[in-house]
Structure formats: structure tokens, C-alpha cells
Design a protein around this motif. Structure first.
Motif, PDB file in Angstrom:
ATOM      1  N   MET A 182       0.848  -1.171   0.000  1.00 46.94           N
ATOM      2  CA  MET A 182       0.000   0.000   0.000  1.00 46.94           C
ATOM      3  C   MET A 182       0.897   1.238   0.000  1.00 46.94           C
ATOM      4  O   MET A 182       1.805   1.361   0.804  1.00 46.94           O
ATOM      5  CB  MET A 182      -0.916  -0.038   1.231  1.00 46.94           C
ATOM      6  CG  MET A 182      -1.887   1.101   1.298  1.00 46.94           C
ATOM      7  SD  MET A 182      -3.041   0.972   2.685  1.00 46.94           S
ATOM      8  CE  MET A 182      -4.464   0.368   1.849  1.00 46.94           C
ATOM      9  N   THR A 183       0.598   2.155  -0.899  1.00 44.75           N
ATOM     10  CA  THR A 183       1.380   3.378  -0.990  1.00 44.75           C
ATOM     11  C   THR A 183       0.817   4.434  -0.029  1.00 44.75           C
ATOM     12  O   THR A 183      -0.287   4.294   0.500  1.00 44.75           O
ATOM     13  CB  THR A 183       1.327   3.948  -2.423  1.00 44.75           C
ATOM     14  OG1 THR A 183      -0.011   4.390  -2.682  1.00 44.75           O
ATOM     15  CG2 THR A 183       1.750   2.919  -3.458  1.00 44.75           C
ATOM     16  N   ILE A 184       1.588   5.507   0.138  1.00 44.31           N
ATOM     17  CA  ILE A 184       1.115   6.631   0.961  1.00 44.31           C
ATOM     18  C   ILE A 184      -0.176   7.198   0.368  1.00 44.31           C
ATOM     19  O   ILE A 184      -1.102   7.543   1.100  1.00 44.31           O
ATOM     20  CB  ILE A 184       2.209   7.733   1.060  1.00 44.31           C
ATOM     21  CG1 ILE A 184       3.427   7.218   1.817  1.00 44.31           C
ATOM     22  CG2 ILE A 184       1.649   8.991   1.707  1.00 44.31           C
ATOM     23  CD1 ILE A 184       3.183   6.962   3.280  1.00 44.31           C
ATOM     24  N   GLY A 185      -0.228   7.262  -0.937  1.00 40.35           N
ATOM     25  CA  GLY A 185      -1.444   7.744  -1.598  1.00 40.35           C
ATOM     26  C   GLY A 185      -2.648   6.869  -1.269  1.00 40.35           C
ATOM     27  O   GLY A 185      -3.747   7.376  -1.030  1.00 40.35           O
ATOM     28  N   ASP A 186      -2.431   5.552  -1.273  1.00 43.70           N
ATOM     29  CA  ASP A 186      -3.511   4.631  -0.913  1.00 43.70           C
ATOM     30  C   ASP A 186      -3.962   4.846   0.530  1.00 43.70           C
ATOM     31  O   ASP A 186      -5.154   4.796   0.837  1.00 43.70           O
ATOM     32  CB  ASP A 186      -3.064   3.178  -1.087  1.00 43.70           C
ATOM     33  CG  ASP A 186      -2.796   2.792  -2.531  1.00 43.70           C
ATOM     34  OD1 ASP A 186      -3.344   3.453  -3.444  1.00 43.70           O
ATOM     35  OD2 ASP A 186      -2.029   1.831  -2.745  1.00 43.70           O
ATOM     36  N   VAL A 187      -2.999   5.064   1.398  1.00 42.47           N
ATOM     37  CA  VAL A 187      -3.316   5.303   2.817  1.00 42.47           C
ATOM     38  C   VAL A 187      -4.138   6.579   2.946  1.00 42.47           C
ATOM     39  O   VAL A 187      -5.151   6.608   3.663  1.00 42.47           O
ATOM     40  CB  VAL A 187      -2.030   5.379   3.666  1.00 42.47           C
ATOM     41  CG1 VAL A 187      -2.322   5.845   5.077  1.00 42.47           C
ATOM     42  CG2 VAL A 187      -1.310   4.029   3.674  1.00 42.47           C
ATOM     43  N   LYS A 188      -3.745   7.626   2.246  1.00 39.80           N
ATOM     44  CA  LYS A 188      -4.481   8.886   2.300  1.00 39.80           C
ATOM     45  C   LYS A 188      -5.913   8.716   1.812  1.00 39.80           C
ATOM     46  O   LYS A 188      -6.853   9.236   2.433  1.00 39.80           O
ATOM     47  CB  LYS A 188      -3.773   9.953   1.466  1.00 39.80           C
ATOM     48  CG  LYS A 188      -2.467  10.430   2.057  1.00 39.80           C
ATOM     49  CD  LYS A 188      -1.844  11.452   1.130  1.00 39.80           C
ATOM     50  CE  LYS A 188      -0.490  11.895   1.599  1.00 39.80           C
ATOM     51  NZ  LYS A 188       0.110  12.884   0.694  1.00 39.80           N
ATOM     52  N   VAL A 189      -6.072   7.989   0.719  1.00 35.99           N
ATOM     53  CA  VAL A 189      -7.415   7.747   0.177  1.00 35.99           C
ATOM     54  C   VAL A 189      -8.261   6.981   1.194  1.00 35.99           C
ATOM     55  O   VAL A 189      -9.422   7.317   1.439  1.00 35.99           O
ATOM     56  CB  VAL A 189      -7.337   6.985  -1.166  1.00 35.99           C
ATOM     57  CG1 VAL A 189      -8.703   6.456  -1.584  1.00 35.99           C
ATOM     58  CG2 VAL A 189      -6.764   7.881  -2.255  1.00 35.99           C
ATOM     59  N   THR A 190      -7.686   5.973   1.803  1.00 33.21           N
ATOM     60  CA  THR A 190      -8.406   5.175   2.793  1.00 33.21           C
ATOM     61  C   THR A 190      -8.805   6.025   3.995  1.00 33.21           C
ATOM     62  O   THR A 190      -9.942   5.938   4.482  1.00 33.21           O
ATOM     63  CB  THR A 190      -7.549   3.977   3.242  1.00 33.21           C
ATOM     64  OG1 THR A 190      -7.243   3.172   2.087  1.00 33.21           O
ATOM     65  CG2 THR A 190      -8.253   3.133   4.277  1.00 33.21           C
ATOM     66  N   ILE A 191      -7.893   6.863   4.462  1.00 34.61           N
ATOM     67  CA  ILE A 191      -8.198   7.731   5.600  1.00 34.61           C
ATOM     68  C   ILE A 191      -9.295   8.719   5.228  1.00 34.61           C
ATOM     69  O   ILE A 191     -10.219   8.972   6.012  1.00 34.61           O
ATOM     70  CB  ILE A 191      -6.934   8.459   6.100  1.00 34.61           C
ATOM     71  CG1 ILE A 191      -5.988   7.440   6.744  1.00 34.61           C
ATOM     72  CG2 ILE A 191      -7.290   9.567   7.086  1.00 34.61           C
ATOM     73  CD1 ILE A 191      -4.625   7.997   7.095  1.00 34.61           C
ATOM     74  N   ARG A 192      -9.229   9.274   4.036  1.00 29.39           N
ATOM     75  CA  ARG A 192     -10.267  10.222   3.607  1.00 29.39           C
ATOM     76  C   ARG A 192     -11.629   9.550   3.478  1.00 29.39           C
ATOM     77  O   ARG A 192     -12.661  10.144   3.821  1.00 29.39           O
ATOM     78  CB  ARG A 192      -9.847  10.898   2.310  1.00 29.39           C
ATOM     79  CG  ARG A 192      -8.717  11.893   2.530  1.00 29.39           C
ATOM     80  CD  ARG A 192      -8.388  12.710   1.297  1.00 29.39           C
ATOM     81  NE  ARG A 192      -7.292  13.607   1.585  1.00 29.39           N
ATOM     82  CZ  ARG A 192      -6.056  13.477   1.097  1.00 29.39           C
ATOM     83  NH1 ARG A 192      -5.769  12.493   0.249  1.00 29.39           N
ATOM     84  NH2 ARG A 192      -5.113  14.332   1.420  1.00 29.39           N
ATOM     85  N   LYS A 193     -11.645   8.301   3.006  1.00 29.55           N
ATOM     86  CA  LYS A 193     -12.910   7.559   2.945  1.00 29.55           C
ATOM     87  C   LYS A 193     -13.435   7.309   4.364  1.00 29.55           C
ATOM     88  O   LYS A 193     -14.640   7.416   4.611  1.00 29.55           O
ATOM     89  CB  LYS A 193     -12.721   6.229   2.222  1.00 29.55           C
ATOM     90  CG  LYS A 193     -12.582   6.363   0.726  1.00 29.55           C
ATOM     91  CD  LYS A 193     -12.410   5.008   0.072  1.00 29.55           C
ATOM     92  CE  LYS A 193     -12.236   5.127  -1.421  1.00 29.55           C
ATOM     93  NZ  LYS A 193     -12.019   3.808  -2.068  1.00 29.55           N
ATOM     94  N   GLY A 194     -12.544   6.984   5.266  1.00 32.24           N
ATOM     95  CA  GLY A 194     -12.937   6.799   6.663  1.00 32.24           C
ATOM     96  C   GLY A 194     -13.471   8.081   7.259  1.00 32.24           C
ATOM     97  O   GLY A 194     -14.454   8.071   8.017  1.00 32.24           O
ATOM     98  N   ASP A 195     -12.842   9.194   6.920  1.00 29.84           N
ATOM     99  CA  ASP A 195     -13.291  10.497   7.402  1.00 29.84           C
ATOM    100  C   ASP A 195     -14.699  10.799   6.897  1.00 29.84           C
ATOM    101  O   ASP A 195     -15.545  11.289   7.647  1.00 29.84           O
ATOM    102  CB  ASP A 195     -12.297  11.573   6.954  1.00 29.84           C
ATOM    103  CG  ASP A 195     -12.543  12.894   7.647  1.00 29.84           C
ATOM    104  OD1 ASP A 195     -12.398  12.954   8.882  1.00 29.84           O
ATOM    105  OD2 ASP A 195     -12.884  13.862   6.937  1.00 29.84           O
ATOM    106  N   GLN A 196     -14.957  10.478   5.649  1.00 28.18           N
ATOM    107  CA  GLN A 196     -16.296  10.679   5.089  1.00 28.18           C
ATOM    108  C   GLN A 196     -17.309   9.770   5.795  1.00 28.18           C
ATOM    109  O   GLN A 196     -18.427  10.196   6.101  1.00 28.18           O
ATOM    110  CB  GLN A 196     -16.306  10.414   3.580  1.00 28.18           C
ATOM    111  CG  GLN A 196     -17.656  10.671   2.934  1.00 28.18           C
ATOM    112  CD  GLN A 196     -18.147  12.096   3.109  1.00 28.18           C
ATOM    113  OE1 GLN A 196     -17.417  13.036   2.862  1.00 28.18           O
ATOM    114  NE2 GLN A 196     -19.382  12.257   3.546  1.00 28.18           N
TER     115      GLN A 196
END
Length: 86
Positions: A1-15
Motif C-alpha cells: 500500500m502506498t502513501i497515496g492509498d493510505v491517504k485515500v483510505t483515511i479520507r474515505k474513513g473520514d467521510q
């Protein structure tokens, strides 16, 4: 998992947390309305069931507030982590 993937996952969690917050806030508003009605109806009653009902309504409202605080804390931690990873 890349940093970009982690950011996307966190943003989805935030939503998802935003959606949960809105749902809890709506439920809490309905609970407040129902509680006001129930408490007014049971106001003069000293029966055990009435006392238990009033207590349960207060506990439900307290639990909703606790969930909202937990959601805020989770969002704050996610934002802090996103800031750290850029």
C-alpha cells in the motif's frame, strides 16, 4: 500500500465518520423530542417503570453525546495523521 492509498483510505474513513455523525445527530434530535414527550407524560409518576424510563432516556442521550465525542476524536486523529504523512 502506498502513501497515496493510505491517504485515500483515511479520507474515505473520514467521510464515513461524517455520515455517522449526521446519523447520530438526527437520532439524537429525535431522541430529544421523544424524551421531552415521555418526560412530560411521566412527570408526576413515581412508579418504578416511569423512573426507569426517565433514567433510560437520560442514558441514551448521554451515550449519543459520547459517540459524537468519539467521532470527533477519530476525525481529529485522522487529520493529524494526514498532516504528518503529507
Amino acid at each position: 500500500m502506498t502513501i497515496g492509498d493510505v491517504k485515500v483510505t483515511i479520507r474515505k474513513g473520514d467521510q464515513a465518520l461524517d455520515n455517522a455523525r449526521m446519523s447520530i445527530e438526527k437520532a439524537n434530535a429525535r431522541l430529544a423530542d421523544a424524551s421531552a414527550l415521555a418526560i412530560a407524560t411521566l412527570q408526576d409518576s413515581e412508579r418504578g417503570e416511569a423512573k426507569e424510563s426517565r433514567k433510560a432516556l437520560r442514558e441514551a442521550a448521554n451515550e449519543a453525546e459520547l459517540v459524537l465525542r468519539r467521532i470527533k476524536a477519530a476525525k481529529d486523529h485522522a487529520a493529524a495523521y494526514l498532516a504528518v504523512i503529507g
